[in-house]
Design a protein around this motif. Structure first.
Motif, short mmCIF file in Angstrom:
data_model
loop_
_atom_site.label_atom_id
_atom_site.label_comp_id
_atom_site.label_asym_id
_atom_site.label_seq_id
_atom_site.Cartn_x
_atom_site.Cartn_y
_atom_site.Cartn_z
N THR A 134 10.17 -2.22 -33.97
CA THR A 134 11.07 -2.32 -35.12
C THR A 134 10.25 -2.89 -36.28
OG1 THR A 134 11.72 -4.60 -34.70
CG2 THR A 134 13.02 -2.90 -33.61
N SER A 135 10.89 -3.07 -37.42
CA SER A 135 10.15 -3.61 -38.57
C SER A 135 9.74 -5.06 -38.33
CB SER A 135 11.00 -3.49 -39.84
OG SER A 135 12.30 -3.97 -39.58
N ASN A 136 10.44 -5.75 -37.36
CA ASN A 136 10.09 -7.13 -37.03
C ASN A 136 9.26 -7.23 -35.75
OD1 ASN A 136 11.79 -7.92 -39.18
ND2 ASN A 136 13.55 -7.77 -37.80
N GLY A 137 8.51 -6.19 -35.42
CA GLY A 137 7.70 -6.20 -34.21
C GLY A 137 8.46 -5.59 -33.03
N MET A 138 7.90 -5.78 -31.82
CA MET A 138 8.51 -5.18 -30.64
C MET A 138 9.81 -5.89 -30.28
SD MET A 138 6.55 -2.69 -29.90
CE MET A 138 6.83 -2.14 -28.22
#
Lengths: 278, 144
Positions: free
Chosen positions: A146-150
């Motif tokens: 996702t845009s915030n990492g996994m």
């Protein structure tokens, strides 16, 4: 109409179907059968055979683009494919027994349901509540970018999902469609997978499911080269073009229009089936 | 082939089991994705060539698809289609393209067996074998 005219008309229609399918995410396969059976008067068995070919082409063609993003879960996909391929075999055998009128009515109901589903926004039911014990045994939980990492996700109601996938397989084998609408029920609602994971995993499964009934259709003589060739090439070209213009198109308005078209086709399929015109 | 050389040297891996499984998954998916794309391109090219050939030779004929007769038997099986291609029948060439397309996802499933074997994931080797069995059963026309 001779073969040249028929190829041009079917190829053009299939191109538009593939384009709209890719732009709206609803899949183009679902309109191929009504297009051939209602507009051109093709026997529904030939229409279903050609549609299966189109479904395999779009699924396999899109898979290469999807895998790079790392969303699809091959364990969930492969496990559920036991249900979809078995269901597809059952559906293909049913297609040889049921009258074309009944097939047309079932097709109409599925079209109306798909249209209803397209009118609702996609919801994300994913959570981090503990997975179903069966999902743990089958090592289904995973993570996706996702845009915030996994982001980790868990998997629920494996049994219900498996059963619904069997139904999706039966409909796919009976009607020559990808059954995206039922797969959404199984993976988004029952198993509560993140939206992006379910979409890409479902695309990966559609081609395999369609291949499971295509063999039976081929052996029965339902797959006609004169019809399937323009359908396959048209849908493939349309969906590849659609993937390119996806960024600039006004997808929301298109979804509504395509949803209404599918609804109208569904009503006409049921009417023609009941009136014995198919 | 890289895939098999790795199979013999699992102890040289330094990353944890779950990480390596993840990494292999991703790598295998990319290989499989390209395999699928190649399959579709070849299938479409064969069907397109057969289609041009077919329209040149039969373009002005008027087919009747309103009544279902089913395809003639050579176009219904793998062996039949291949012999039609060797007799240079255009419909057989199109049908070969369609057959290659049907084989593409089946090849994907078959390839996944090696991927799960490499990961020593025996449960999923069995799962994948079951799926492959159904697919081959279908391809044989349900007559095993």
């Amino acid at each position: 109409m001779n073969y040249l005219e028929l190829t041009a008309i079917i190829g053009g229609g299939a191109f538009i179907a593939g384009l709209l399918g890719a732009l709206t995410g609803l899949g183009g396969g679902v309109v191929i059968v009504p297009l051939l059976a209602l507009a051109l008067g093709v026997d529904i068995r030939y229409a279903i055979g050609a549609s299966l070919i189109a479904v395999i082409a779009t699924s396999s063609g899109a898979a290469a683009a999807y895998v790079k993003e790392g969303y699809s879960n091959i364990r969930i996909g492969m496990f559920l494919e036991i249900a979809t391929t078995l269901g597809a075999l059952g559906g293909a055998f049913l297609a040889g027994i049921l009258s074309t009128k009944i097939i047309a009515v079932i097709f109409g109901i599925v079209l109306i349901y798909s249209s209803y589903l397209s009118s609702k926004p996609k919801e994300n039911h994913s959570d981090n509540i503990q997975s179903d014990p069966l999902a743990v045994r089958l090592r289904m939980s995973s993570s996706y970018p996702t845009s915030n990492g996994m982001k980790e996700y868990t998997v629920h109601n494996v049994g219900t999902g498996f059963g619904l996938m069997g139904l999706a397989g039966v409909l796919s084998g009976l009607l020559g469609i990808g059954s995206g609408a039922v797969k959404v029920l199984a993976m988004d609602h029952a198993m509560r997978l993140p939206f992006k994971v379910s979409t890409t995993t479902s695309n990966f499964m559609i081609g395999v499911t369609a291949a499971a009934s295509a063999g039976v259709y081929l052996n029965r003589g339902y797959i006609d080269p004169g019809l399937a060739m323009p359908v396959m090439l048209g849908v493939l070209a349309g969906s590849l073009f659609g993937a390119r213009v996806l960024m600039i198109a006004r997808v929301k308005a298109l979804r509504i229009v395509f949803g209404i078209v599918i609804l109208a086709m569904g009503i006409e399929m049921i009417y023609n089936g009941l009136a014995g015109k198919i | 082939m890289k895939l098999f050389s790795q199979l013999n040297t699992p102890n040289t891996r330094k990353i944890s089991a779950s990480e390596s499984s993840k990494w292999t998954d991703q790598r295998v998916e990319v290989i499989i994705g390209n395999l699928l794309r190649l399959g579709v391109i070849i299938a479409a090219a064969v069907a397109f060539l057969g289609g041009i050939f077919f329209l040149f030779t039969h373009g002005v004929e008027r087919p009747d698809y309103r009544f279902f007769n089913g395809e003639p038997s050579p176009l219904r099986s793998i062996g039949g289609v291949i012999s039609e291609v060797f007799s240079l029948h255009s419909k057989g060439v199109i049908q070969l393209g369609l057959l290659l397309l049907i084989l593409t996802p089946i090849a994907r499933v078959a390839f996944s067996i090696f991927a799960f074997l490499e990961e020593k994931d025996h449960l999923y080797v069995v799962v994948t074998l079951i799926v492959l069995m159904f697919l081959l059963f279908s391809l044989s026309g349900g007559k095993l």
